[in-house]
Design an enzyme around this catalytic site. Structure first.
Site, PDB file in Angstrom:
ATOM      1  N   HIS A  50      36.493  44.144 -28.735  1.00 42.39           N
ATOM      2  CA  HIS A  50      37.685  44.987 -28.594  1.00 42.39           C
ATOM      3  C   HIS A  50      37.836  45.952 -29.760  1.00 42.39           C
ATOM      4  O   HIS A  50      37.985  45.542 -30.907  1.00 42.39           O
ATOM      5  CB  HIS A  50      38.912  44.061 -28.531  1.00 42.39           C
ATOM      6  CG  HIS A  50      40.209  44.733 -28.269  1.00 42.39           C
ATOM      7  ND1 HIS A  50      41.316  44.515 -29.048  1.00 42.39           N
ATOM      8  CD2 HIS A  50      40.586  45.598 -27.307  1.00 42.39           C
ATOM      9  CE1 HIS A  50      42.331  45.220 -28.579  1.00 42.39           C
ATOM     10  NE2 HIS A  50      41.913  45.886 -27.518  1.00 42.39           N
ATOM     11  N   GLU A  77      34.549  48.042 -26.653  1.00 47.46           N
ATOM     12  CA  GLU A  77      35.667  48.716 -25.991  1.00 47.46           C
ATOM     13  C   GLU A  77      36.294  49.696 -26.954  1.00 47.46           C
ATOM     14  O   GLU A  77      36.285  49.459 -28.169  1.00 47.46           O
ATOM     15  CB  GLU A  77      36.695  47.667 -25.537  1.00 47.46           C
ATOM     16  CG  GLU A  77      37.872  48.205 -24.745  1.00 47.46           C
ATOM     17  CD  GLU A  77      39.108  48.500 -25.591  1.00 47.46           C
ATOM     18  OE1 GLU A  77      40.121  48.948 -25.023  1.00 47.46           O
ATOM     19  OE2 GLU A  77      39.063  48.280 -26.826  1.00 47.46           O
ATOM     20  N   ASP A  79      39.334  53.333 -27.355  1.00 48.52           N
ATOM     21  CA  ASP A  79      40.509  54.048 -26.846  1.00 48.52           C
ATOM     22  C   ASP A  79      40.315  55.535 -27.116  1.00 48.52           C
ATOM     23  O   ASP A  79      39.972  55.930 -28.238  1.00 48.52           O
ATOM     24  CB  ASP A  79      41.774  53.567 -27.559  1.00 48.52           C
ATOM     25  CG  ASP A  79      41.968  52.066 -27.458  1.00 48.52           C
ATOM     26  OD1 ASP A  79      42.399  51.614 -26.382  1.00 48.52           O
ATOM     27  OD2 ASP A  79      41.699  51.350 -28.446  1.00 48.52           O
ATOM     28  N   HIS A  92      43.649  54.161 -31.214  1.00 49.85           N
ATOM     29  CA  HIS A  92      44.468  53.390 -30.279  1.00 49.85           C
ATOM     30  C   HIS A  92      45.891  53.908 -30.160  1.00 49.85           C
ATOM     31  O   HIS A  92      46.368  54.213 -29.072  1.00 49.85           O
ATOM     32  CB  HIS A  92      44.497  51.909 -30.683  1.00 49.85           C
ATOM     33  CG  HIS A  92      45.371  51.084 -29.781  1.00 49.85           C
ATOM     34  ND1 HIS A  92      46.719  50.911 -30.023  1.00 49.85           N
ATOM     35  CD2 HIS A  92      45.093  50.411 -28.635  1.00 49.85           C
ATOM     36  CE1 HIS A  92      47.232  50.166 -29.056  1.00 49.85           C
ATOM     37  NE2 HIS A  92      46.275  49.851 -28.206  1.00 49.85           N
ATOM     38  N   GLU A 160      38.627  53.185 -22.610  1.00 50.03           N
ATOM     39  CA  GLU A 160      40.017  53.266 -22.146  1.00 50.03           C
ATOM     40  C   GLU A 160      40.585  54.662 -22.383  1.00 50.03           C
ATOM     41  O   GLU A 160      40.617  55.157 -23.515  1.00 50.03           O
ATOM     42  CB  GLU A 160      40.905  52.242 -22.850  1.00 50.03           C
ATOM     43  CG  GLU A 160      42.353  52.333 -22.365  1.00 50.03           C
ATOM     44  CD  GLU A 160      43.285  51.324 -23.005  1.00 50.03           C
ATOM     45  OE1 GLU A 160      44.511  51.500 -22.881  1.00 50.03           O
ATOM     46  OE2 GLU A 160      42.792  50.360 -23.634  1.00 50.03           O
TER      47      GLU A 160
END
Length: 300
Positions: A50, A77, A79, A92, A160
């Site tokens: 993450h 992962e 953002d 993020h 994301e």
């Protein structure tokens, strides 16, 4: 990713706005021994680092994905947001305060929103010192820099799209960068990429523009609403505290946008007991700040 609580309906899903999530109670389906046993048949969930290995290195930095690579983790992962001058960056929060020294460098620019700074201004910021002196000088990477590093590390990505309501057209911009960095060829699309968002509208845009890309909706829709999501998503990616064996089974009974079994990646799982619990439910992936902890737990 952050959990959100609100009522979601199929009618809202079919509208144009970003979709909010239902309450945990409405999302969970009852679980019995038979369901749990069936769900547990899905072995070896994918472990996703993450924001990189963010328990050990400043999140969403190149150092974070390098750390995940050194630890042996293929999947990471991130953002994605957009600067004032249209450059996609990896961060993020929708402001720069928590993970950079923006208050020091630009003291009169509160509330320090990403969208109010140019890429050149953001490139001046220290994105590592907040985590530890060892990481002083780390920078907020652009999406282009990030994709090139993921490629160099032979890693795969859950990308994301963050707060797309703040950045009209960010889906198109994201796909453009992915194409330029070589991530929209058959191999990457088939094996190495998932695009996810809390916004159903955003995911529908990605699916419409590139229907070959695997997509995930971040949330825990009510079981009755899952078929509507399965029309444009391949994954339902829920917070681990909101799911049950029955809910995972309900997801797996459906086919996603590409005609294959609908999947679930759950987040953010940092404790061994929680990792074993969701692995027992039969989830397809576990997103974690501590990938080594999760790997040990599910291996045991």
């Amino acid at each position: 990713m952050h959990a959100r609580a609100a009522a979601a309906t199929t009618a809202a899903l079919l509208g144009t706005g970003a979709l909010v999530l239902p309450s945990t109670a409405s999302a969970q389906a009852p679980a019995d021994t038979a369901v749990a046993s069936a769900s547990a048949a899905h072995k070896n969930p994918t472990v996703v680092a993450h924001r990189g290995a963010s328990a050990y290195v400043p999140e969403n930095t190149l150092a974070a994905i390098d750390k995940a690579a050194r630890m042996g983790f293929r999947w990471v992962e991130n953002d994605v947001q957009r600067t004032k001058d249209g450059v996609l960056v990896i961060v993020h929060d929708d402001n720069l305060k928590r993970t950079t020294n923006v208050e020091e460098v630009f003291p009169h620019r509160a509330p320090w929103k990403v969208k109010d700074f140019t890429a050149a201004e953001i490139a001046k910021l220290d994105a590592g010192s907040w985590f530890g002196e060892k990481y002083k000088g780390a920078r907020v990477p652009t999406l282009t820099q990030y994709m090139n590093r993921v490629s160099r590390n032979h890693q795969s990505l859950v990308l994301e799209i963050k707060k797309p309501e703040l950045y009209p057209g960010i889906e198109r911009d994201t796909l453009r960068v992915l194409r330029k960095t070589g991530w929209l060829d058959r191999d990457h699309v088939k094996n190495k990429l998932v695009v996810q968002s809390f916004s159903a509208d955003s995911i529908k845009k990605v699916h419409a523009q590139r229907p070959d890309i695997k997509t995930g909706f971040l949330g825990t829709p009510a079981t009755a609403d899952l078929p509507a999501y399965a029309k444009f998503a391949d994954q339902i990616n829920s917070t681990h505290t909101s799911i049950s064996a029955g809910y995972v089974s309900a997801i797996h009974r459906l086919k996603g946008a590409h005609g294959k079994r609908l999947e679930i990646f759950t987040w953010t799982v940092d404790e061994a007991a929680a990792a074993r619990r969701v692995a027992g439910f039969g989830v397809n992936g576990i997103i974690t700040n501590k990938p080594d902890v999760v790997r040990r737990a599910i291996s045991d």
